[in-house]
Design a protein around this motif. Structure first.
Motif, mmCIF file in Angstrom:
data_model
loop_
_atom_site.group_PDB
_atom_site.id
_atom_site.type_symbol
_atom_site.label_atom_id
_atom_site.label_comp_id
_atom_site.label_asym_id
_atom_site.label_seq_id
_atom_site.Cartn_x
_atom_site.Cartn_y
_atom_site.Cartn_z
ATOM 1 N N GLY A 150 7.071 1.603 1.901
ATOM 2 C CA GLY A 150 6.305 1.996 3.077
ATOM 3 C C GLY A 150 5.158 2.889 2.650
ATOM 4 O O GLY A 150 5.201 3.482 1.581
ATOM 5 N N ARG A 151 4.095 2.950 3.470
ATOM 6 C CA ARG A 151 3.020 3.863 3.118
ATOM 7 C C ARG A 151 2.389 4.437 4.368
ATOM 8 O O ARG A 151 2.439 3.853 5.442
ATOM 9 C CB ARG A 151 1.953 3.170 2.268
ATOM 10 C CG ARG A 151 0.960 2.388 3.089
ATOM 11 C CD ARG A 151 -0.310 2.105 2.329
ATOM 12 N NE ARG A 151 -1.122 3.301 2.144
ATOM 13 C CZ ARG A 151 -2.270 3.281 1.484
ATOM 14 N NH1 ARG A 151 -2.717 2.174 0.942
ATOM 15 N NH2 ARG A 151 -2.983 4.377 1.363
ATOM 16 N N THR A 152 1.778 5.615 4.195
ATOM 17 C CA THR A 152 0.974 6.168 5.279
ATOM 18 C C THR A 152 -0.467 6.262 4.798
ATOM 19 O O THR A 152 -0.743 6.149 3.600
ATOM 20 C CB THR A 152 1.443 7.572 5.687
ATOM 21 O OG1 THR A 152 1.192 8.455 4.595
ATOM 22 C CG2 THR A 152 2.917 7.583 6.024
ATOM 23 N N ALA A 209 12.532 2.009 1.219
ATOM 24 C CA ALA A 209 13.348 2.675 0.203
ATOM 25 C C ALA A 209 12.449 3.617 -0.570
ATOM 26 O O ALA A 209 12.884 4.645 -1.084
ATOM 27 C CB ALA A 209 13.955 1.648 -0.727
ATOM 28 N N LEU A 210 11.165 3.232 -0.654
ATOM 29 C CA LEU A 210 10.162 4.083 -1.299
ATOM 30 C C LEU A 210 9.061 4.326 -0.286
ATOM 31 O O LEU A 210 8.534 3.385 0.312
ATOM 32 C CB LEU A 210 9.589 3.366 -2.533
ATOM 33 C CG LEU A 210 8.342 3.989 -3.160
ATOM 34 C CD1 LEU A 210 8.651 5.328 -3.787
ATOM 35 C CD2 LEU A 210 7.735 3.046 -4.195
ATOM 36 N N LEU A 211 8.747 5.597 -0.064
ATOM 37 C CA LEU A 211 7.695 5.907 0.898
ATOM 38 C C LEU A 211 6.532 6.549 0.156
ATOM 39 O O LEU A 211 6.706 7.525 -0.572
ATOM 40 C CB LEU A 211 8.239 6.851 1.974
ATOM 41 C CG LEU A 211 7.304 7.191 3.135
ATOM 42 C CD1 LEU A 211 6.854 5.940 3.852
ATOM 43 C CD2 LEU A 211 7.984 8.134 4.100
ATOM 44 N N MET A 212 5.344 5.969 0.318
ATOM 45 C CA MET A 212 4.159 6.491 -0.364
ATOM 46 C C MET A 212 3.276 7.176 0.662
ATOM 47 O O MET A 212 2.825 6.560 1.614
ATOM 48 C CB MET A 212 3.417 5.343 -1.058
ATOM 49 C CG MET A 212 4.356 4.624 -2.004
ATOM 50 S SD MET A 212 3.727 3.343 -3.080
ATOM 51 C CE MET A 212 2.046 3.593 -3.277
ATOM 52 N N LEU A 213 3.020 8.447 0.451
ATOM 53 C CA LEU A 213 2.301 9.243 1.451
ATOM 54 C C LEU A 213 0.932 9.645 0.909
ATOM 55 O O LEU A 213 0.846 10.295 -0.132
ATOM 56 C CB LEU A 213 3.104 10.497 1.794
ATOM 57 C CG LEU A 213 4.529 10.240 2.263
ATOM 58 C CD1 LEU A 213 5.455 11.348 1.809
ATOM 59 C CD2 LEU A 213 4.581 10.089 3.764
ATOM 60 N N ASP A 214 -0.111 9.271 1.629
ATOM 61 C CA ASP A 214 -1.464 9.584 1.178
ATOM 62 C C ASP A 214 -1.970 10.821 1.921
ATOM 63 O O ASP A 214 -2.336 10.736 3.080
ATOM 64 C CB ASP A 214 -2.380 8.377 1.431
ATOM 65 C CG ASP A 214 -3.678 8.484 0.659
ATOM 66 O OD1 ASP A 214 -3.957 9.588 0.145
ATOM 67 O OD2 ASP A 214 -4.407 7.480 0.571
#
Lengths: 243, 332, 295
Positions: free
Chosen positions: A81-83, A156-161
């Motif tokens: 997932g990403r923001t 399962a993996l969250l990528m936050l910008d």
């Protein structure tokens, strides 16, 4: 085998090398920070992993699966997932509906999606704003909605910008608390780009530093702040020599 | 079962809207009994038909936010399938219409696949092009009657299988039934997964993709749903008018009208296309019959029509429903 | 032989198409708006020369400036009275808005001039032809081609060498940056519409020498212009020139191929189908156009 493996990523925008031979790994359950001066290629690296850009060369493996060149929706379905740094201010959907779109990623049933969206909103203390439109909310809440939306896809993996940019110290404190909780309670691996050093150092267990598209350092937060290359990159050559 | 419940459930609308729907429905049912003339019946049939078209367009154009200006080709596919099968093989309407829908859906997938690589103006113009190509082909294809079009065989007696009736009232009730099926479908659609995903795509494509939405595939699905709706309407046009030609079924202006009605009423709302059609169809018809027929005034009707389009797009791009909602928000 | 002839005729038509499309691409470049009414400017340009010829017995070639002036005025009027307000809305409203303008002008022409097909029958060049070796050219088409080329060159010069032209180009590259540098966007938009209207009005004046004027003539040419603009890459001036030539040649040469292989499906009725298909294929395969630079 690592959870996320990034090997020799190269991304060249017509002569401007945004990522040059970047490699690293992330283990399950970690919180990893990605820092670097402006224009170091952090967001490009994110986009290469998630699939908004196709790397010119290199390989991304997630949970043993080669996801290089996947489209963003495919990497999302694989569990990443990403923001976004900048949340587009939209007027078409309420907060609840936004988060429901996230839940619909894992279900076809509207009631299930709604239930899960409400659950995520409750978890992030966003119940009170669920019927507002994004454009009616302050920026700190908008960020949280972006986070809730991504969480609803059950990554399962969250990528936050840059999840904390533009927030005041109290708000940052809250976000740090929240990220730690997500990591410990929900077992979500976190990978975050951050500008605010203080925050990265507080929350990350490990830090990767990019400068001019290349990885210049990697290690524990405490070691990174003492690393000569990192200081040079951040403060400039002269200052480092003066130290 | 749950889908059916969703389709019939209007409870998330305001009380005023629900009451409006009931009054409107009573009016629709009672309309043929309140002594309507043949002219007003024709106008009502046109209104229901264009509401159907508009609701179809609303899936891709309203909820999905894609400027789709090629719906007329699907009117053509629907009507030509019904007409040709009836003329060539005497296939009843009830068989040929589903076939028409299947062809329209199949065709929309084939066209949609390359089409949805495009965005913005490129997309809008490309949709026009695909429609015009089909019209050009039918205009010159002697097998299907070329520009002269085709006449459907008229039966001596009313025939339900071939949808031939003496009185317009039967056609009225038939298109009304289609209208309600479309309305209930759309009521379900706006609450469905695809409906939510499309609205996300309209708002922010990048974010939508990060939430696991296959944007192109979603758009293609919505496009083919829209095409199916429009093909049904096309099939109805064939049996109702008993005559079709490329100019009346595949003209660019028809595509624009379909999109315009939904836009004018208010895109991405359930009522929008209906309000738009309720406004534009009578206007079009009455202007045409009052002014269009007068000597020396040819064109005046369309000038008024066009001026209206210009005013709405410049001053109230959110349509009539947008104005209503604005007032409602002020009321709170 | 047939092919060589079609090629030459196609080039002449192509030069005219380039002029027709020029304004569309300039307007698109500067303000990102697709003008559906572009074809109606052409139509009114045609009528203006037609009426000047009929009532005042001015030769169609000498009346050419009239059509250009009519075009410029139309462009400016459309911009200041309508397009300006349209710009505040979403893209879809802009499309419908210019479409409304198109309908309005069509039926305005029908109201004033009726739906009759009109053609100029007297004029210096009308009905005369020039034979060069085995080729026969209509003087009217020859003049249209050459004058289109000249007009195109003048506009090209204006856009690339004058201060205003450069400002216009800057605006089309980056509106925001241009406005920071003190370029008034509103004025640039108006100039784009004036150029757009003027060039296409003049193209209409040239076209009426050998083509019928009627209220609905615009739609055909606007579709061709769309194809040219897309082929050249939206907003590209150089691109639209070559795209115009290419479309002109395509349109002439396909019927010849059809004739040679005896196929009905490449017959003259389908010459515009080929153009639409070309547009479709080009934008799908190469969205930036054949010579494009603007995304």
């Amino acid at each position: 085998m690592s959870f996320l493996t990034v090997e020799n990523i190269v991304k060249d925008f017509g002569g401007l090398v945004a990522n040059n031979n970047v490699s690293f790994t992330i283990e399950e359950g970690e919180i990893v920070g990605l820092i670097g001066p402006n224009g170091a290629g952090k967001t490009t690296l994110f986009n290469c992993i998630v699939g908004y850009h196709r790397p010119d060369s290199g390989k991304v493996t997630f949970r043993g699966k080669d996801v290089t060149g996947f489209r963003p929706f495919e990497t999302n379905r694989a569990g990443i997932g990403r923001t976004f740094q900048i949340m587009k201010v939209t007027t078409g959907m309420t907060v609840l509906e936004n988060v429901m779109v996230g839940s619909f990623c894992r279900t076809n049933n509207r009631n299930t999606a709604r239930g899960e969206a409400l659950h995520v909103l409750g978890d992030l203390a966003l119940d009170a704003v669920k019927d507002y439109y994004i454009n009616e909310l302050p920026i700190a809440i908008q960020r949280k909605v972006g986070l809730a939306r991504a969480l609803a896809t059950k990554p399962a993996l969250l990528m936050l910008d840059e999840v904390a940019s533009g927030l005041n110290p109290t708000e940052i404190e809250e976000v740090v608390e929240l990220l730690r909780r997500l990591n410990s309670a929900k077992k979500i691996t976190l990978f975050l780009i951050e500008h605010i050093m203080e925050m990265v150092m507080k929350v990350s267990q490990r830090v990767i530093v990019l400068d001019y598209g290349e990885k210049i350092a990697e290690g524990l937060p405490a070691d990174i702040v003492k690393d000569e290359n990192v200081i040079k990159a951040y403060l400039g050559e002269k200052y480092a020599q003066g130290l | 079962m749950e889908k059916l419940k969703d389709a019939l459930d209007f409870s998330d609308f305001s009380k005023a809207e629900r009451i409006g729907l009931v009054i409107f429905s009573v009016f629709l049912f009672a309309f043929p009994w309140i002594g309507a003339g043949s002219f007003t019946t024709t106008v009502m049939i046109q209104f229901l038909l264009f509401s159907l078209f508009g609701m179809g367009w609303n899936t891709i154009g309203g909820y999905g936010g894609q400027v789709e200006l090629g719906k007329a080709q699907y009117v053509g596919i629907g009507s030509y399938t019904v007409a040709l099968m009836m003329v060539w093989w005497k296939v009843p309407f009830w068989v040929s219409m589903p076939i028409g829908i299947l062809i329209a859906v199949g065709y929309s997938f084939i066209i949609g696949y390359p089409l949805f690589r495009l965005k913005g103006h490129y997309f809008a113009i490309a949709t026009i092009c695909t429609s015009l190509v089909l019209k050009d082909i039918f205009d010159n294809w002697n097998l299907v009657g070329a520009a002269k079009g085709i006449e459907l065989p008229i039966h001596d007696h009313p025939d339900f299988l071939y949808m031939q009736f003496k009185s317009d009232t039967y056609y009225y009730y038939f298109i009304m039934a289609l209208f309600y099926i479309a309305l209930f479908y759309m009521n379900w659609f706006r609450k469905s997964k695809l409906g939510y995903q499309l609205r996300m795509i309209k708002d922010d494509e990048d974010a939508a993709e990060s939430l696991g939405i296959d944007i192109r595939w979603c758009k293609i699905k919505a496009y083919s749903i829209a095409s199916a709706f429009v093909a049904v309407g096309g099939g109805f046009m064939a049996v109702y008018n008993l005559y079709i030609d490329p100019a009346s079924t595949m003209e660019l202006s028809l595509s624009i009208k379909i999109a315009l009605m939904a836009m004018l009423g208010g895109a991405a709302s359930l009522w929008g296309p209906i309000i738009g059609a309720a406004f534009l169809v009578p206007l079009d018809r009455f202007l045409g019959s009052w002014l269009g027929g007068q000597k020396g005034l040819t064109g005046i009707d369309f000038m008024i029509y066009a001026a209206l389009i210009m005013i709405v797009s410049a001053y109230q791009p959110r349509g009539i429903w947008g104005i209503i909602e604005q007032f409602r928000k002020r009321g709170h | 032989m047939l092919i060589a002839d079609a090629l030459l005729q196609g080039i002449l038509m192509g030069l005219l198409f380039a002029l027709v499309s020029l304004g569309l691409t300039v307007i698109f470049g500067v303000m990102d708006i697709v003008n559906f009414a572009h074809g109606e400017f052409l139509m009114l340009g045609m009528y203006s020369v037609y009426w000047a010829n009929l009532f005042f017995h001015i030769d169609p070639l000498i009346a050419l400036p009239v059509s250009a002036v009519v075009g410029v005025l139309l462009g400016l009027a459309s911009y200041y009275c309508f397009i300006k307000y349209l710009l505040r809305g979403p893209a879809i409203a802009q499309l419908f808005g210019t479409f409304g303008l198109m309908l309005f002008l069509q039926y305005f022409a029908m109201f004033l001039f009726s739906a009759d097909y009109r053609m100029i029958d007297k004029g210096l060049l009308v009905g005369k032809s020039l034979s060069v070796g085995p080729f026969i050219f209509d003087w009217t088409k020859l003049a249209a081609g050459i004058l289109s080329l000249i007009a195109f060159a003048v506009v090209y010069y204006f856009l690339h060498k004058t201060k205003t032209g450069k400002a216009l180009q800057a605006t089309s590259l980056n509106k925001e940056a241009a406005s920071y540098m003190g370029i008034r966007t509103d004025r640039m938009n108006a100039i784009a519409w004036a150029i757009g209207g003027g060039t296409v009005g003049m193209a209409g004046g040239l076209l009426v020498n050998f083509y019928y004027a009627y209220p609905m003539v615009g739609i055909l040419f606007v579709m061709i212009a769309f194809a040219c603009v897309a082929l050249g890459g939206f907003g590209s001036i150089k691109g639209v020139f070559f795209a115009g030539l290419l479309v002109g040649i395509l349109e002439m040469i396909f019927p010849v191929f059809g004739h040679l292989i005896g196929s009905d499906f490449l017959g003259p009725h389908f010459k515009f189908t080929v153009v639409y298909l070309a547009y479709f294929i080009i934008v799908v395969v190469r969205p930036q156009g054949l010579f494009g630079w603007k995304n």
